[in-house]
Design an enzyme around this catalytic site. Sequence first.
Site, PDB file in Angstrom:
ATOM      1  N   ASP A  11       0.836  -1.197   0.000  1.00  0.00           N
ATOM      2  CA  ASP A  11       0.000   0.000   0.000  1.00  0.00           C
ATOM      3  C   ASP A  11       0.877   1.255   0.000  1.00  0.00           C
ATOM      4  O   ASP A  11       1.996   1.234   0.510  1.00  0.00           O
ATOM      5  CB  ASP A  11      -0.902  -0.028   1.247  1.00  0.00           C
ATOM      6  CG  ASP A  11      -2.088   0.901   1.101  1.00  0.00           C
ATOM      7  OD1 ASP A  11      -2.306   1.442  -0.006  1.00  0.00           O
ATOM      8  OD2 ASP A  11      -2.810   1.100   2.095  1.00  0.00           O
ATOM      9  N   ASN A  13       1.434   3.388  -2.875  1.00  0.00           N
ATOM     10  CA  ASN A  13       2.031   3.811  -4.151  1.00  0.00           C
ATOM     11  C   ASN A  13       1.542   5.200  -4.557  1.00  0.00           C
ATOM     12  O   ASN A  13       2.321   6.038  -5.021  1.00  0.00           O
ATOM     13  CB  ASN A  13       1.665   2.834  -5.275  1.00  0.00           C
ATOM     14  CG  ASN A  13       2.248   1.451  -5.071  1.00  0.00           C
ATOM     15  OD1 ASN A  13       3.054   1.243  -4.177  1.00  0.00           O
ATOM     16  ND2 ASN A  13       1.828   0.509  -5.890  1.00  0.00           N
ATOM     17  N   HIS A  28       3.153   3.254  -8.833  1.00  0.00           N
ATOM     18  CA  HIS A  28       3.009   1.814  -9.114  1.00  0.00           C
ATOM     19  C   HIS A  28       4.285   1.274  -9.774  1.00  0.00           C
ATOM     20  O   HIS A  28       4.728   0.169  -9.473  1.00  0.00           O
ATOM     21  CB  HIS A  28       1.795   1.552 -10.011  1.00  0.00           C
ATOM     22  CG  HIS A  28       0.483   1.951  -9.374  1.00  0.00           C
ATOM     23  ND1 HIS A  28       0.152   1.601  -8.090  1.00  0.00           N
ATOM     24  CD2 HIS A  28      -0.576   2.663  -9.861  1.00  0.00           C
ATOM     25  CE1 HIS A  28      -1.060   2.103  -7.807  1.00  0.00           C
ATOM     26  NE2 HIS A  28      -1.515   2.740  -8.863  1.00  0.00           N
ATOM     27  N   ASN A  59     -10.314  -2.902  -6.879  1.00  0.00           N
ATOM     28  CA  ASN A  59      -9.493  -1.932  -7.618  1.00  0.00           C
ATOM     29  C   ASN A  59     -10.081  -1.535  -8.974  1.00  0.00           C
ATOM     30  O   ASN A  59      -9.679  -0.523  -9.552  1.00  0.00           O
ATOM     31  CB  ASN A  59      -8.052  -2.439  -7.806  1.00  0.00           C
ATOM     32  CG  ASN A  59      -7.228  -2.419  -6.541  1.00  0.00           C
ATOM     33  OD1 ASN A  59      -6.329  -3.236  -6.348  1.00  0.00           O
ATOM     34  ND2 ASN A  59      -7.517  -1.486  -5.634  1.00  0.00           N
ATOM     35  N   ARG A  62     -11.272   2.091  -9.531  1.00  0.00           N
ATOM     36  CA  ARG A  62     -10.371   3.231  -9.767  1.00  0.00           C
ATOM     37  C   ARG A  62     -10.607   3.813 -11.160  1.00  0.00           C
ATOM     38  O   ARG A  62     -11.202   3.142 -12.004  1.00  0.00           O
ATOM     39  CB  ARG A  62      -8.918   2.769  -9.639  1.00  0.00           C
ATOM     40  CG  ARG A  62      -8.624   2.336  -8.226  1.00  0.00           C
ATOM     41  CD  ARG A  62      -7.183   2.009  -8.013  1.00  0.00           C
ATOM     42  NE  ARG A  62      -6.999   1.716  -6.609  1.00  0.00           N
ATOM     43  CZ  ARG A  62      -5.914   1.956  -5.905  1.00  0.00           C
ATOM     44  NH1 ARG A  62      -4.856   2.475  -6.481  1.00  0.00           N
ATOM     45  NH2 ARG A  62      -5.848   1.660  -4.625  1.00  0.00           N
ATOM     46  N   SER A 187      -8.255  -5.629   4.288  1.00  0.00           N
ATOM     47  CA  SER A 187      -8.682  -5.290   2.925  1.00  0.00           C
ATOM     48  C   SER A 187      -9.005  -6.511   2.066  1.00  0.00           C
ATOM     49  O   SER A 187      -8.615  -6.565   0.901  1.00  0.00           O
ATOM     50  CB  SER A 187      -7.618  -4.423   2.231  1.00  0.00           C
ATOM     51  OG  SER A 187      -7.434  -3.236   2.940  1.00  0.00           O
ATOM     52  N   GLU A 198       1.082 -13.771  11.901  1.00  0.00           N
ATOM     53  CA  GLU A 198       1.593 -12.597  12.614  1.00  0.00           C
ATOM     54  C   GLU A 198       1.553 -11.396  11.665  1.00  0.00           C
ATOM     55  O   GLU A 198       1.907 -11.524  10.488  1.00  0.00           O
ATOM     56  CB  GLU A 198       3.042 -12.835  13.066  1.00  0.00           C
ATOM     57  CG  GLU A 198       3.197 -13.938  14.082  1.00  0.00           C
ATOM     58  CD  GLU A 198       2.516 -13.624  15.416  1.00  0.00           C
ATOM     59  OE1 GLU A 198       2.445 -12.430  15.782  1.00  0.00           O
ATOM     60  OE2 GLU A 198       2.048 -14.564  16.074  1.00  0.00           O
TER      61      GLU A 198
HETATM   62  C1  FPP Z   1      -1.752   0.189  -3.438  1.00  0.00           C
HETATM   63  O1  FPP Z   1      -1.324   1.525  -3.452  1.00  0.00           O
HETATM   64  C2  FPP Z   1      -1.218  -0.541  -4.548  1.00  0.00           C
HETATM   65  C3  FPP Z   1      -1.951  -1.109  -5.554  1.00  0.00           C
HETATM   66  C4  FPP Z   1      -3.403  -1.047  -5.603  1.00  0.00           C
HETATM   67  C5  FPP Z   1      -1.319  -1.801  -6.673  1.00  0.00           C
HETATM   68  C6  FPP Z   1      -0.128  -2.623  -6.359  1.00  0.00           C
HETATM   69  C7  FPP Z   1       0.675  -2.707  -7.583  1.00  0.00           C
HETATM   70  C8  FPP Z   1       2.008  -2.633  -7.651  1.00  0.00           C
HETATM   71  C9  FPP Z   1       2.914  -2.600  -6.481  1.00  0.00           C
HETATM   72  C10 FPP Z   1       2.643  -2.520  -8.976  1.00  0.00           C
HETATM   73  C11 FPP Z   1       2.980  -3.677  -9.724  1.00  0.00           C
HETATM   74  C12 FPP Z   1       2.966  -4.993  -9.071  1.00  0.00           C
HETATM   75  C13 FPP Z   1       3.675  -6.018  -9.536  1.00  0.00           C
HETATM   76  C14 FPP Z   1       3.505  -7.370  -8.978  1.00  0.00           C
HETATM   77  C15 FPP Z   1       4.643  -5.836 -10.614  1.00  0.00           C
HETATM   78  P1  FPP Z   1      -2.389   2.686  -3.611  1.00  0.00           P
HETATM   79  O2  FPP Z   1      -2.461   3.029  -5.045  1.00  0.00           O
HETATM   80  O3  FPP Z   1      -3.687   2.280  -2.995  1.00  0.00           O
HETATM   81  O4  FPP Z   1      -1.708   3.804  -2.778  1.00  0.00           O
HETATM   82  P2  FPP Z   1      -2.420   4.966  -1.953  1.00  0.00           P
HETATM   83  O5  FPP Z   1      -3.215   4.299  -0.869  1.00  0.00           O
HETATM   84  O6  FPP Z   1      -1.270   5.760  -1.432  1.00  0.00           O
HETATM   85  O7  FPP Z   1      -3.268   5.738  -2.914  1.00  0.00           O
END
Ligand code: FPP
Length: 231
Positions: A11, A13, A28, A59, A62, A187, A198
């Site tokens: 979480d 990104n 991402h 997701n 979004r 989530s 854990e």
């Molecule tokens: C949550 O951050 C992240 C995601 C919904 C996507 C996860 C994807 C990656 C890490 C990229 C690619 C993955 C692989 C396996 C190559 P958010 O966007 O909800 O962050 P925020 O809460 O700060 O908005």
Amino acid sequence: MIPRHIAIIMDGNGRWARERGLPRIKGHEQGAESVRAVTEACVELGVEFLTVYAFSTENWKRPEAEVAALWALLEQFIAQEIPTLMKNKVRLQAIGRLQELPESCQHALAEATAQTGANTATTLVLALNYSGRSEIIDAVKALCAEVAAGELGVGDIDQEKFAARLYTSAHPDPDLLIRTSGEMRLSNFLLWQLSYTEIHVTEKLWPDFGKDDLRAAIAEFNKRQRRYGGI
Ligand code: FPP
């Protein structure tokens, strides 16, 4: 002691990108770099399974452009990583309602899982279009179909038979769950499997999470006493 199975809710990104005045997709992209680093650390440490929550069934809500960019990034990651996965003997797998993924992504996944299928180091499991509740519903449907077909008696259903119908039937339950960016929630991730896991929550945002952070989480895990309901 090294956990056999580590699960991660990646979480933060979006926040990482916002803090830098960048579009969310840049967060991402940097998050994909963290997946690379943490997978490598798992190989080095001897972690058998690493399951990362890359796309939840929620997701899809979004903005369309972000969803499309995420699938493109995942597809690119899957295709590009094959040589490194082979070099490090990482086996790639995916869990979730994969039949609903963009077709090109399904193809890339099929190819990568087949190519890496015999690798014997860490198994990297991507949770894609995944939700714990959907997984439980899919398992219940599978059991009901077997009962209706006369292949299984209702009285024979137990935890073992139920777990065998989950997407994760071939994986041990996670020993350690890591969640980045400080949120204290599951989530909808691995709801059945996390019963005795854990939990380690760190304030770090996922794109900033690296090998040292994984080692720190494992060190903290080693201070815990797991009692599984006993004393
Ligand atoms: C949550 O951050 C992240 C995601 C919904 C996507 C996860 C994807 C990656 C890490 C990229 C690619 C993955 C692989 C396996 C190559 P958010 O966007 O909800 O962050 P925020 O809460 O700060 O908005």
